[in-house]
Design a protein around this motif. Structure first.
Motif, PDB file in Angstrom:
ATOM      1  N   VAL A 129      -9.301  -5.797  -7.574  1.00 47.49           N
ATOM      2  CA  VAL A 129      -9.619  -4.754  -6.661  1.00 47.49           C
ATOM      3  C   VAL A 129      -8.808  -3.863  -5.997  1.00 47.49           C
ATOM      4  N   GLY A 130      -7.559  -5.247  -5.196  1.00 43.40           N
ATOM      5  CA  GLY A 130      -6.289  -5.318  -4.643  1.00 43.40           C
ATOM      6  C   GLY A 130      -5.357  -4.768  -5.168  1.00 43.40           C
ATOM      7  N   PHE A 131      -4.885  -4.724  -7.131  1.00 47.26           N
ATOM      8  CA  PHE A 131      -4.749  -4.460  -7.905  1.00 47.26           C
ATOM      9  C   PHE A 131      -4.856  -3.283  -7.905  1.00 47.26           C
ATOM     10  N   VAL A 132      -5.871  -2.790  -8.093  1.00 48.40           N
ATOM     11  CA  VAL A 132      -6.473  -1.557  -8.368  1.00 48.40           C
ATOM     12  C   VAL A 132      -5.944  -0.557  -6.979  1.00 48.40           C
ATOM     13  N   ILE A 133      -5.612  -0.798  -6.091  1.00 49.30           N
ATOM     14  CA  ILE A 133      -5.964  -0.070  -4.710  1.00 49.30           C
ATOM     15  C   ILE A 133      -4.394   0.158  -5.118  1.00 49.30           C
ATOM     16  N   MET A 134      -2.986  -1.200  -4.695  1.00 49.08           N
ATOM     17  CA  MET A 134      -1.811  -1.067  -5.511  1.00 49.08           C
ATOM     18  C   MET A 134      -1.033  -0.202  -7.032  1.00 49.08           C
ATOM     19  N   ASN A 172       1.301   3.152  -5.574  1.00 51.24           N
ATOM     20  CA  ASN A 172       2.570   4.019  -6.744  1.00 51.24           C
ATOM     21  C   ASN A 172       2.045   4.449  -7.105  1.00 51.24           C
ATOM     22  N   LEU A 173       1.274   5.575  -7.745  1.00 53.89           N
ATOM     23  CA  LEU A 173       1.566   6.616  -7.894  1.00 53.89           C
ATOM     24  C   LEU A 173       1.400   7.586  -7.012  1.00 53.89           C
ATOM     25  N   THR A 174       0.999   7.347  -5.812  1.00 53.23           N
ATOM     26  CA  THR A 174       1.293   8.190  -4.555  1.00 53.23           C
ATOM     27  C   THR A 174       3.268   8.209  -4.847  1.00 53.23           C
ATOM     28  N   TYR A 175       3.178   7.319  -4.718  1.00 56.85           N
ATOM     29  CA  TYR A 175       5.183   7.406  -4.454  1.00 56.85           C
ATOM     30  C   TYR A 175       5.528   7.855  -5.407  1.00 56.85           C
ATOM     31  N   LEU A 176       5.470   7.535  -7.059  1.00 60.41           N
ATOM     32  CA  LEU A 176       5.609   8.395  -8.106  1.00 60.41           C
ATOM     33  C   LEU A 176       5.863   9.806  -8.317  1.00 60.41           C
ATOM     34  N   MET A 236       5.462   9.712   1.761  1.00 60.23           N
ATOM     35  CA  MET A 236       5.781   8.393   0.898  1.00 60.23           C
ATOM     36  C   MET A 236       5.282   7.301   2.750  1.00 60.23           C
ATOM     37  N   MET A 237       4.865   8.121   3.165  1.00 59.67           N
ATOM     38  CA  MET A 237       3.730   6.752   4.410  1.00 59.67           C
ATOM     39  C   MET A 237       2.711   6.460   3.475  1.00 59.67           C
ATOM     40  N   VAL A 238       1.415   8.083   3.203  1.00 58.25           N
ATOM     41  CA  VAL A 238       0.426   7.435   2.858  1.00 58.25           C
ATOM     42  C   VAL A 238       0.846   6.314   1.807  1.00 58.25           C
ATOM     43  N   ALA A 239       1.650   7.085   0.755  1.00 60.20           N
ATOM     44  CA  ALA A 239       1.579   5.745  -0.844  1.00 60.20           C
ATOM     45  C   ALA A 239       2.198   4.197   0.007  1.00 60.20           C
ATOM     46  N   ARG A 240       3.026   3.657   1.304  1.00 60.49           N
ATOM     47  CA  ARG A 240       3.442   2.817   0.869  1.00 60.49           C
ATOM     48  C   ARG A 240       1.979   2.353   2.597  1.00 60.49           C
ATOM     49  N   PHE A 241       0.810   2.799   2.712  1.00 64.05           N
ATOM     50  CA  PHE A 241      -0.148   2.230   3.191  1.00 64.05           C
ATOM     51  C   PHE A 241      -1.123   2.475   2.180  1.00 64.05           C
ATOM     52  N   PRO A 285      10.992   2.057  -9.430  1.00 61.18           N
ATOM     53  CA  PRO A 285      10.456   0.849  -8.436  1.00 61.18           C
ATOM     54  C   PRO A 285       9.011   1.724  -9.076  1.00 61.18           C
ATOM     55  N   ALA A 286       8.272   1.846  -8.791  1.00 62.25           N
ATOM     56  CA  ALA A 286       7.552   2.371  -8.718  1.00 62.25           C
ATOM     57  C   ALA A 286       6.825   2.619  -9.853  1.00 62.25           C
ATOM     58  N   LEU A 287       7.164   3.119 -11.077  1.00 62.21           N
ATOM     59  CA  LEU A 287       6.885   3.269 -12.429  1.00 62.21           C
ATOM     60  C   LEU A 287       6.080   1.463 -12.492  1.00 62.21           C
ATOM     61  N   PHE A 288       7.572   0.523 -12.255  1.00 61.60           N
ATOM     62  CA  PHE A 288       7.840  -0.180 -12.698  1.00 61.60           C
ATOM     63  C   PHE A 288       6.461  -1.269 -12.318  1.00 61.60           C
ATOM     64  N   CYS A 289       6.509  -1.837 -10.852  1.00 57.37           N
ATOM     65  CA  CYS A 289       4.805  -2.053 -10.271  1.00 57.37           C
ATOM     66  C   CYS A 289       3.854  -1.061 -10.754  1.00 57.37           C
ATOM     67  N   LEU A 290       3.585   0.064 -11.090  1.00 55.67           N
ATOM     68  CA  LEU A 290       2.804  -0.089 -12.316  1.00 55.67           C
ATOM     69  C   LEU A 290       2.271  -0.359 -12.900  1.00 55.67           C
ATOM     70  N   MET A 291       3.301  -0.881 -13.086  1.00 54.33           N
ATOM     71  CA  MET A 291       3.354  -1.719 -14.693  1.00 54.33           C
ATOM     72  C   MET A 291       3.203  -3.412 -14.779  1.00 54.33           C
ATOM     73  N   LEU A 292       3.247  -3.860 -13.448  1.00 50.64           N
ATOM     74  CA  LEU A 292       2.809  -5.259 -12.591  1.00 50.64           C
ATOM     75  C   LEU A 292       1.781  -4.841 -12.643  1.00 50.64           C
ATOM     76  N   ASN A 293       0.883  -4.210 -11.787  1.00 51.61           N
ATOM     77  CA  ASN A 293      -0.128  -3.982 -11.867  1.00 51.61           C
ATOM     78  C   ASN A 293      -0.906  -4.361 -12.865  1.00 51.61           C
ATOM     79  N   GLY A 294      -1.114  -3.276 -14.113  1.00 50.83           N
ATOM     80  CA  GLY A 294      -1.249  -3.360 -14.848  1.00 50.83           C
ATOM     81  C   GLY A 294      -1.180  -5.358 -15.082  1.00 50.83           C
TER      82      GLY A 294
END
Length: 470
Positions: free
Chosen positions: A85-90, A94-98, A111-116, A187-196
């Motif tokens: 569940v944590g990885f899905v939320i992350m 990251n999609l919001t940041y992107l 940006m605040m919403v994305a990081r929250f 960085p946001a795109l890279f983190c999306l890959m890490l989430n997967g």
């Protein structure tokens, strides 16, 4: 897939937990080098105090969710589902940041919403430490926790260094199918890959095993007449609180330097935006390499058998104190920062900060070399010793909630630092944040010296407590 009991340390799953810890820590750290320059590009009139709120909201969410994930994990009797569940939320964060590049206004709030949202997903990081503590024998405990602590520490240190991979893209970047991939958005795109990747390894490679029995399992055995459940004595509250405070102050310093890091380099040493991102990433890469080497030596050699936890912890606290004292902007320094001119983002902006007029500069290489020693050496030692000692102080019991408290202390430090230090930095310059940190570290070192006899594993504490007096 429910957890299963085991008599031996579940090394394969602990390796997976270490990899998950690295992925989660990277979610936080990889953005730091580029977030301030990015928001300046989108909203040039933003001040450091507003940016501090962006950084803090990540930790507010993490702080709230850490204890919640710990409670949920204990209730379920497993860590797998909360991790997924944590990885899905992350990923949603990251999609919001992107998506920032598609907004015509309100960039700061998006940006605040994305990081929250992303911070909420990383609230389950405490479960990884708890799992390592309860899936390893007492003999293997320090090595098992070092895998998870190492993953967190390396993610935190190497994360900003990964920004070097995206530096060639520049501020304009390239556009693919309407998506602009630049030094700021990658960085946001890279983190999306890490989430997967995290979802895949938890689902298919993580086999949950425990050395100790869960409370639910113990009750079932008792009902069958197989055993009488035994309630462990409470751990030493003083020792727990000192470990928690140490974690808080460690993350507080780490977040302070990272939240103002790029802005500090631009102001103090006259670097432009992209140059500050690259240098900041380079410093973290060197520190991360040192940290990785130290963790590898601790995990795969017998050096861990000679580590004296309390002595090494004191050393790891003294090094940051020396660095803070050495890089304090003393009034007797003869050189001052340059005033920003000609539309450049380098130097000190007198229109935003009135203290620019008489702000002394600090020795550049003392700051950089000391930074590497603090975050590459001292904090690596601290991540090993304090985290290991904390798990031993808690004792052989389910540690989800306890590790949630430990994680929350770090999250609270990560939340408070950008709010308090960004504000004081905006009003007073770097001298007040540095002074607060110097006083805090002196206090913490004094506490470790005074309370050193309390900082022992649970079994030794219990033996001292029940030992009859002469």
């Amino acid at each position: 897939m429910l957890p299963t009991p085991s008599e031996r340390t579940a090394w394969t799953s602990i390796y997976v937990a270490g990899a998950c810890a690295f992925i989660q820590a990277t979610q936080f750290a990889i953005f730091f080098a580029s977030m301030w320059p990015y928001i300046l590009t989108l909203k040039p009139d933003v001040k450091q105090g507003s940016f501090g709120v962006v950084v803090a909201l990540y930790s507010v969410s993490q702080c709230i969710c850490s204890v919640g994930f710990g409670w949920w994990s204990n209730k379920l009797g497993q860590v797998r589902l909360p991790l997924l569940v944590g990885f899905v939320i992350m990923a949603f964060g990251n999609l919001t940041y992107l998506s920032l590049q598609y907004w015509s206004d309100h960039h700061l709030y998006v940006m605040m919403v994305a990081r929250f949202v992303a911070g909420g997903g990383t609230g389950n990081m405490s479960l990884l430490r708890a799992y390592a503590a309860t899936a390893s024998t007492l003999k293997d405990r320090s090595r098992a926790i070092a895998f998870v602590s190492g993953g967190i520490a390396l993610g935190t240190m190497i994360g900003p260094g990964l920004q070097l991979l995206f530096a060639p893209l520049g501020a304009d970047g390239i556009t693919i199918l309407g998506l602009t991939i630049s030094i700021y958005t990658s960085p946001a795109l890279f983190c999306l890959m890490l989430n997967g990747l995290g979802l895949l390894i938890v689902q298919f490679a993580f086999e949950e095993k425990y050395i100790i029995k869960h409370e639910k399992e113990s009750k079932e055995d008792f009902e069958k007449g197989e055993q009488k459940p035994k309630k462990l004595a409470s751990p030493d509250l003083i020792a727990i609180l000192l470990c928690v405070f140490t974690r808080f102050l460690q993350i507080f310093l780490n977040t302070t330097t990272e939240s103002i890091g790029s802005a500090y380099l631009m102001m103090m040493f006259s670097y432009e935006k992209e140059e500050a991102v690259t240098i900041n990433a380079g410093i973290h890469t060197i520190a991360g390499t040192i940290a990785a080497t130290m963790f590898i030596c601790f995990i795969f050699t017998k050096i861990r058998e000679y580590v004296r936890i309390r002595v090494c912890t004191l050393i790891s606290l003294i090094i940051p104190l020396i660095w803070l004292i050495a890089t304090y902007p003393y009034s007797f320094y003869s050189e001052y920062v340059k005033i920003q001119a000609n539309g450049s983002n380098a130097d000190c902006d007198l229109n935003k900060y009135s203290w620019c007029a008489d702000q002394p500069t600090v020795p550049k290489y003392v700051y950089i070399i000391g930074y590497v020693l603090v975050f590459g050496v001292a904090y690596t030692i601290m991540n090993i010793t304090v985290t290991t000692l904390y798990s031993k102080v808690v004792g052989p019991r389910p540690q989800g909630t306890y590790q949630g408290v430990y994680q929350t202390a770090g999250s609270f430090g990560r939340m408070l630092a950008p709010l308090l230090m960004s504000y004081t930095y905006t009003v007073f310059g770097p001298s007040v944040p540095w002074l607060v940190l110097i006083i805090s570290y002196i206090l913490l070192i004094a506490l470790w010296i005074v309370l050193r006899e309390r900082m022992v594993p649970f079994d030794k504490y219990k033996a001292k407590k029940i030992k009859p007096s002469n």
